[in-house]
Scaffold this motif. Sequence first.
Motif, PDB file in Angstrom:
ATOM      1  N   TYR A  13       0.887  -1.176   0.000  1.00 39.50           N
ATOM      2  CA  TYR A  13       0.000   0.000   0.000  1.00 39.50           C
ATOM      3  C   TYR A  13       0.916   1.214   0.000  1.00 39.50           C
ATOM      4  O   TYR A  13       1.792   1.305   0.852  1.00 39.50           O
ATOM      5  CB  TYR A  13      -0.814   0.090   1.288  1.00 39.50           C
ATOM      6  CG  TYR A  13      -1.824  -1.002   1.557  1.00 39.50           C
ATOM      7  CD1 TYR A  13      -3.036  -1.053   0.891  1.00 39.50           C
ATOM      8  CD2 TYR A  13      -1.582  -1.947   2.556  1.00 39.50           C
ATOM      9  CE1 TYR A  13      -3.980  -2.030   1.199  1.00 39.50           C
ATOM     10  CE2 TYR A  13      -2.532  -2.918   2.869  1.00 39.50           C
ATOM     11  CZ  TYR A  13      -3.720  -2.949   2.185  1.00 39.50           C
ATOM     12  OH  TYR A  13      -4.647  -3.898   2.496  1.00 39.50           O
ATOM     13  N   ALA A  19       2.747  -4.534   3.285  1.00 41.11           N
ATOM     14  CA  ALA A  19       1.833  -5.085   4.296  1.00 41.11           C
ATOM     15  C   ALA A  19       1.922  -6.606   4.310  1.00 41.11           C
ATOM     16  O   ALA A  19       1.783  -7.243   5.351  1.00 41.11           O
ATOM     17  CB  ALA A  19       0.406  -4.640   4.003  1.00 41.11           C
ATOM     18  N   PRO A  38       0.394 -10.261  15.499  1.00 39.34           N
ATOM     19  CA  PRO A  38      -0.115  -9.052  16.163  1.00 39.34           C
ATOM     20  C   PRO A  38      -0.841  -8.134  15.183  1.00 39.34           C
ATOM     21  O   PRO A  38      -0.727  -8.293  13.962  1.00 39.34           O
ATOM     22  CB  PRO A  38       1.161  -8.384  16.684  1.00 39.34           C
ATOM     23  CG  PRO A  38       2.254  -8.911  15.826  1.00 39.34           C
ATOM     24  CD  PRO A  38       1.847 -10.296  15.421  1.00 39.34           C
ATOM     25  N   SER A  39      -1.569  -7.190  15.729  1.00 41.02           N
ATOM     26  CA  SER A  39      -2.287  -6.225  14.915  1.00 41.02           C
ATOM     27  C   SER A  39      -1.335  -5.554  13.923  1.00 41.02           C
ATOM     28  O   SER A  39      -0.227  -5.171  14.278  1.00 41.02           O
ATOM     29  CB  SER A  39      -2.915  -5.191  15.852  1.00 41.02           C
ATOM     30  OG  SER A  39      -3.574  -4.225  15.085  1.00 41.02           O
ATOM     31  N   GLY A  40      -1.742  -5.458  12.671  1.00 39.51           N
ATOM     32  CA  GLY A  40      -0.929  -4.788  11.658  1.00 39.51           C
ATOM     33  C   GLY A  40       0.065  -5.696  10.955  1.00 39.51           C
ATOM     34  O   GLY A  40       0.809  -5.247  10.078  1.00 39.51           O
ATOM     35  N   CYS A  41       0.092  -6.995  11.277  1.00 41.16           N
ATOM     36  CA  CYS A  41       1.092  -7.894  10.675  1.00 41.16           C
ATOM     37  C   CYS A  41       0.729  -8.301   9.246  1.00 41.16           C
ATOM     38  O   CYS A  41       1.528  -8.930   8.559  1.00 41.16           O
ATOM     39  CB  CYS A  41       1.302  -9.134  11.541  1.00 41.16           C
ATOM     40  SG  CYS A  41      -0.084 -10.286  11.472  1.00 41.16           S
ATOM     41  N   GLY A  42      -0.499  -7.992   8.819  1.00 45.83           N
ATOM     42  CA  GLY A  42      -0.858  -8.269   7.423  1.00 45.83           C
ATOM     43  C   GLY A  42      -1.827  -9.421   7.238  1.00 45.83           C
ATOM     44  O   GLY A  42      -2.148  -9.782   6.098  1.00 45.83           O
ATOM     45  N   LYS A  43      -2.339  -9.985   8.330  1.00 47.27           N
ATOM     46  CA  LYS A  43      -3.178 -11.189   8.173  1.00 47.27           C
ATOM     47  C   LYS A  43      -4.508 -10.896   7.481  1.00 47.27           C
ATOM     48  O   LYS A  43      -4.932 -11.654   6.623  1.00 47.27           O
ATOM     49  CB  LYS A  43      -3.367 -11.926   9.505  1.00 47.27           C
ATOM     50  CG  LYS A  43      -3.805 -11.071  10.670  1.00 47.27           C
ATOM     51  CD  LYS A  43      -3.581 -11.781  11.999  1.00 47.27           C
ATOM     52  CE  LYS A  43      -4.222 -11.011  13.141  1.00 47.27           C
ATOM     53  NZ  LYS A  43      -3.663  -9.634  13.349  1.00 47.27           N
ATOM     54  N   SER A  44      -5.159  -9.785   7.825  1.00 44.74           N
ATOM     55  CA  SER A  44      -6.433  -9.471   7.139  1.00 44.74           C
ATOM     56  C   SER A  44      -6.197  -9.160   5.676  1.00 44.74           C
ATOM     57  O   SER A  44      -7.000  -9.532   4.811  1.00 44.74           O
ATOM     58  CB  SER A  44      -7.126  -8.258   7.771  1.00 44.74           C
ATOM     59  OG  SER A  44      -7.375  -8.499   9.103  1.00 44.74           O
ATOM     60  N   THR A  45      -5.108  -8.456   5.391  1.00 41.23           N
ATOM     61  CA  THR A  45      -4.779  -8.143   3.998  1.00 41.23           C
ATOM     62  C   THR A  45      -4.593  -9.434   3.201  1.00 41.23           C
ATOM     63  O   THR A  45      -5.116  -9.576   2.088  1.00 41.23           O
ATOM     64  CB  THR A  45      -3.504  -7.279   3.931  1.00 41.23           C
ATOM     65  OG1 THR A  45      -3.754  -6.050   4.616  1.00 41.23           O
ATOM     66  CG2 THR A  45      -3.100  -6.990   2.502  1.00 41.23           C
ATOM     67  N   ARG A  48      -7.946 -11.031   2.651  1.00 45.63           N
ATOM     68  CA  ARG A  48      -8.729 -10.288   1.654  1.00 45.63           C
ATOM     69  C   ARG A  48      -8.208 -10.535   0.237  1.00 45.63           C
ATOM     70  O   ARG A  48      -8.969 -10.491  -0.727  1.00 45.63           O
ATOM     71  CB  ARG A  48      -8.748  -8.789   1.977  1.00 45.63           C
ATOM     72  CG  ARG A  48      -9.569  -8.463   3.228  1.00 45.63           C
ATOM     73  CD  ARG A  48     -10.078  -7.023   3.235  1.00 45.63           C
ATOM     74  NE  ARG A  48      -9.021  -6.035   3.071  1.00 45.63           N
ATOM     75  CZ  ARG A  48      -8.319  -5.514   4.065  1.00 45.63           C
ATOM     76  NH1 ARG A  48      -8.566  -5.866   5.310  1.00 45.63           N
ATOM     77  NH2 ARG A  48      -7.381  -4.631   3.826  1.00 45.63           N
TER      78      ARG A  48
END
Length: 226
Positions: A13, A19, A38-45, A48
């Motif tokens: 991004y 990411a 942890p939060s921000g590590c890229g798992k949701s990206t 998706r």
Amino acid sequence: MAAIEMKNIVKQYGDGFPAVNDVSIDVADGEFLILVGPSGCGKSTLLRMIVGLEDITSGDMVIGGKKVNDLAPRDRNLAMVFQNYALYPHLSVYENIAFPLRLAGASDSEVDQKVREASKTLELDEHLERKPGNLSGGQRQRVAMGRAIVRDAEAFLFDEPLSNLDAKLRGQMRTEISRLQKKLGITTVYVTHDQTEAMTLGDRVAVLKRGVLQQLATPRELYENP
Ligand code: ADP
Ligand code: ADP
């Protein structure tokens, strides 16, 4: 053949660090894979990009042997189970499960056969006339899964489905998801930041840190070699 193959997947991004940075994972047919970190590590990206809600900067996403980089979400035949389950409150359990079949123009008899089969597997057959508002959290989740099963989806994808629940319910649902996933034998990718979920739910755990795949191992291997 792996159900889902992620090959050197990168997501950039803007111009910060990526990411998701060169992640390669094969998810076997029927496997339950956890993406944790942890939060921000890229798992949701990463999730998706599997679903098709996010473009891939580079690399290949292969689902069921077919490269899907340029396929829209609806053409990937995956079932995302959302955190709030996205059920229609005014429709019965029966019609919620039937919904994708009705959209696809299935005949009433086909709808009926598939809805009854799915609701039996998911132990919802006593509740077909009820509305989602009168169901427990676990039952609602099963309705969401039922909707995915009738479509013969290639895989289930979960994005932190339990994070809004209290500890007791979370424990129950964890057991339930794990049991149903094994019963259905459907390939599953499950995102969580919760170590307990990661270590108890999956066949394998992919640990991400700042977009990079740090470890890919069974819970037992991770436990013995953290
Ligand atoms: P996680 O799910 O592990 O919390 P994300 O995949 O949401 O992580 O985010 C990974 C990184 O990408 C974070 O640094 C986040 O700020 C960034 N990011 C996520 N979505 C966007 C976006 N739409 N635009 C720009 N940066 C994003
Ligand atoms: P049974 O008593 O054999 O379970 P029902 O009387 O509940 O059958 O339903 C008869 C038919 O109506 C079903 O086979 C199905 O096609 C349809 N049906 C049942 N429940 C619903 C519902 N909630 N919404 C729409 N159609 C339904």
